[in-house]
Design a protein around this motif. Structure first.
Motif, mmCIF file in Angstrom:
data_model
loop_
_atom_site.group_PDB
_atom_site.id
_atom_site.type_symbol
_atom_site.label_atom_id
_atom_site.label_comp_id
_atom_site.label_asym_id
_atom_site.label_seq_id
_atom_site.Cartn_x
_atom_site.Cartn_y
_atom_site.Cartn_z
ATOM 1 N N VAL A 40 0.845 -1.204 0.000
ATOM 2 C CA VAL A 40 0.000 0.000 0.000
ATOM 3 C C VAL A 40 0.877 1.250 0.000
ATOM 4 O O VAL A 40 0.639 2.197 -0.766
ATOM 5 C CB VAL A 40 -0.959 -0.006 1.214
ATOM 6 C CG1 VAL A 40 -1.714 1.301 1.321
ATOM 7 C CG2 VAL A 40 -1.924 -1.172 1.115
ATOM 8 N N TRP B 118 1.212 4.063 -2.939
ATOM 9 C CA TRP B 118 1.011 5.481 -2.614
ATOM 10 C C TRP B 118 2.226 6.299 -3.051
ATOM 11 O O TRP B 118 2.075 7.384 -3.623
ATOM 12 C CB TRP B 118 0.736 5.635 -1.120
ATOM 13 C CG TRP B 118 0.624 7.042 -0.680
ATOM 14 C CD1 TRP B 118 -0.465 7.860 -0.823
ATOM 15 C CD2 TRP B 118 1.621 7.820 -0.014
ATOM 16 N NE1 TRP B 118 -0.188 9.091 -0.294
ATOM 17 C CE2 TRP B 118 1.079 9.087 0.208
ATOM 18 C CE3 TRP B 118 2.913 7.547 0.403
ATOM 19 C CZ2 TRP B 118 1.800 10.106 0.840
ATOM 20 C CZ3 TRP B 118 3.638 8.547 1.032
ATOM 21 C CH2 TRP B 118 3.080 9.811 1.238
ATOM 22 N N VAL C 178 -7.992 1.933 -6.835
ATOM 23 C CA VAL C 178 -8.558 0.671 -6.338
ATOM 24 C C VAL C 178 -10.034 0.564 -6.719
ATOM 25 O O VAL C 178 -10.501 -0.499 -7.140
ATOM 26 C CB VAL C 178 -8.349 0.541 -4.815
ATOM 27 C CG1 VAL C 178 -9.114 -0.648 -4.254
ATOM 28 C CG2 VAL C 178 -6.869 0.428 -4.486
ATOM 29 N N LEU C 179 -10.772 1.665 -6.586
ATOM 30 C CA LEU C 179 -12.188 1.642 -6.951
ATOM 31 C C LEU C 179 -12.372 1.370 -8.441
ATOM 32 O O LEU C 179 -13.251 0.591 -8.834
ATOM 33 C CB LEU C 179 -12.855 2.958 -6.562
ATOM 34 C CG LEU C 179 -13.072 3.183 -5.072
ATOM 35 C CD1 LEU C 179 -13.587 4.601 -4.820
ATOM 36 C CD2 LEU C 179 -14.018 2.163 -4.489
ATOM 37 N N LEU D 104 -18.834 6.314 -4.321
ATOM 38 C CA LEU D 104 -17.591 6.520 -3.569
ATOM 39 C C LEU D 104 -16.607 7.385 -4.350
ATOM 40 O O LEU D 104 -15.911 8.218 -3.770
ATOM 41 C CB LEU D 104 -16.946 5.177 -3.225
ATOM 42 C CG LEU D 104 -17.567 4.416 -2.066
ATOM 43 C CD1 LEU D 104 -16.970 3.015 -1.970
ATOM 44 C CD2 LEU D 104 -17.363 5.164 -0.761
ATOM 45 N N GLN D 105 -16.561 7.207 -5.655
ATOM 46 C CA GLN D 105 -15.679 8.056 -6.458
ATOM 47 C C GLN D 105 -16.134 9.512 -6.414
ATOM 48 O O GLN D 105 -15.309 10.413 -6.344
ATOM 49 C CB GLN D 105 -15.626 7.561 -7.904
ATOM 50 C CG GLN D 105 -14.811 6.303 -8.062
ATOM 51 C CD GLN D 105 -14.843 5.758 -9.474
ATOM 52 O OE1 GLN D 105 -15.794 5.967 -10.219
ATOM 53 N NE2 GLN D 105 -13.799 5.033 -9.836
ATOM 54 N N VAL E 198 -3.303 9.957 -1.920
ATOM 55 C CA VAL E 198 -4.273 9.088 -1.237
ATOM 56 C C VAL E 198 -5.556 9.000 -2.065
ATOM 57 O O VAL E 198 -6.115 7.917 -2.263
ATOM 58 C CB VAL E 198 -4.566 9.596 0.197
ATOM 59 C CG1 VAL E 198 -5.773 8.889 0.789
ATOM 60 C CG2 VAL E 198 -3.354 9.406 1.090
ATOM 61 N N ALA E 199 -6.014 10.147 -2.569
ATOM 62 C CA ALA E 199 -7.213 10.155 -3.417
ATOM 63 C C ALA E 199 -6.982 9.331 -4.680
ATOM 64 O O ALA E 199 -7.862 8.574 -5.108
ATOM 65 C CB ALA E 199 -7.600 11.586 -3.776
ATOM 66 N N LEU F 21 -16.118 10.534 -2.188
ATOM 67 C CA LEU F 21 -14.912 10.362 -1.381
ATOM 68 C C LEU F 21 -13.661 10.798 -2.142
ATOM 69 O O LEU F 21 -12.889 11.624 -1.651
ATOM 70 C CB LEU F 21 -14.776 8.900 -0.942
ATOM 71 C CG LEU F 21 -13.542 8.551 -0.129
ATOM 72 C CD1 LEU F 21 -13.570 9.271 1.217
ATOM 73 C CD2 LEU F 21 -13.433 7.061 0.074
ATOM 74 N N VAL F 22 -13.477 10.274 -3.339
ATOM 75 C CA VAL F 22 -12.255 10.547 -4.083
ATOM 76 C C VAL F 22 -12.199 11.993 -4.560
ATOM 77 O O VAL F 22 -11.180 12.674 -4.370
ATOM 78 C CB VAL F 22 -12.113 9.567 -5.273
ATOM 79 C CG1 VAL F 22 -10.911 9.910 -6.121
ATOM 80 C CG2 VAL F 22 -12.020 8.142 -4.757
ATOM 81 N N ILE G 96 -7.081 5.537 -3.710
ATOM 82 C CA ILE G 96 -8.458 5.075 -3.493
ATOM 83 C C ILE G 96 -9.201 5.001 -4.823
ATOM 84 O O ILE G 96 -9.902 4.019 -5.116
ATOM 85 C CB ILE G 96 -9.192 5.988 -2.488
ATOM 86 C CG1 ILE G 96 -8.544 5.885 -1.108
ATOM 87 C CG2 ILE G 96 -10.671 5.626 -2.404
ATOM 88 C CD1 ILE G 96 -9.036 6.935 -0.120
ATOM 89 N N GLY G 97 -9.035 6.022 -5.645
ATOM 90 C CA GLY G 97 -9.680 6.029 -6.956
ATOM 91 C C GLY G 97 -9.193 4.893 -7.848
ATOM 92 O O GLY G 97 -9.981 4.283 -8.577
#
Length: 189
Positions: free
Chosen positions: A70, A74, A109-110, A173-174, A102-103, A177-178, A106-107
């Motif tokens: 991870v 990153w 992985v989504l 979530l995108q 971080v964004a 959150l992202v 997450i983006g």
């Protein structure tokens, strides 16, 4: 000059996308305890071991989550953002870049999960009894996301709508959150 910067950005996005995809897939495969004897798993492990093994001395795993992977993903996304911002203008501060990375993670992985769910839906229509090594990996990677939805929402008329719900959740979530995390990183930077 702007054309060369755009071409450079495409090349940077492509190269770092492959590297981050390799690392993220390895982390996800370890998380779901995929079959190590699968040739695709073996390739991912052999390709990422030279980078991840030294990091694991400093960053231990937490339960089944490979924190070294991870952190490496990153860091790769952080370097990618530095290169892209440097091509188009001033580079934001480290704190802003950290939040943007971080964004991005997450983006990423989504988006990977979105693609895997779509591939699983296509495989379910085409027949999932194929002996290709990708098929069991797609099912193993998507099952932890689809199973909780499937247990709460029974099949209607024999159709499983859990992929639709998961795809909707990923899109939300995108957006919720992202995108705000990315904007926060830009404001900080």
């Amino acid at each position: 000059m702007n054309y060369f910067a755009n071409a450079g950005q495409i090349l940077i996005e492509f190269a770092f996308g492959i590297l981050v995809g390799l690392i993220v897939l390895r982390v996800l495969l370890q998380l779901v305890r995929a079959n190590f004897h699968n040739p695709i798993c073996q390739f991912l492990y052999k390709a990422s071991n030279p980078i991840l093994m030294p990091l694991r001395r400093f960053i231990p795993s937490w339960r089944r989550l490979d924190l070294a992977g991870v952190v490496l993903a990153w860091l790769l996304l952080l370097v990618k953002r530095v290169l892209v911002f440097a091509m188009f203008g001033p580079v934001p501060s480290f704190a802003g870049l950290a939040v943007i990375a971080v964004a991005d993670l997450i983006g990423f992985v989504l988006m990977m999960m979105l693609i895997l769910v779509i591939v699983r839906v296509i495989l379910s229509f085409a027949g999932s009894d194929s002996y290709h090594p990708v098929v069991p990996l797609v099912f193993q990677l998507t099952e932890p996301v689809l199973k909780p939805v499937r247990t709460r929402m029974p099949a209607l008329a024999g159709l499983d709508f859990s992929p639709v719900i998961v795809l909707l959740a990923i899109s939300l979530l995108q957006a919720l959150l992202v995108a705000p995390l990315f904007d926060l990183g830009l404001r900080i930077g």
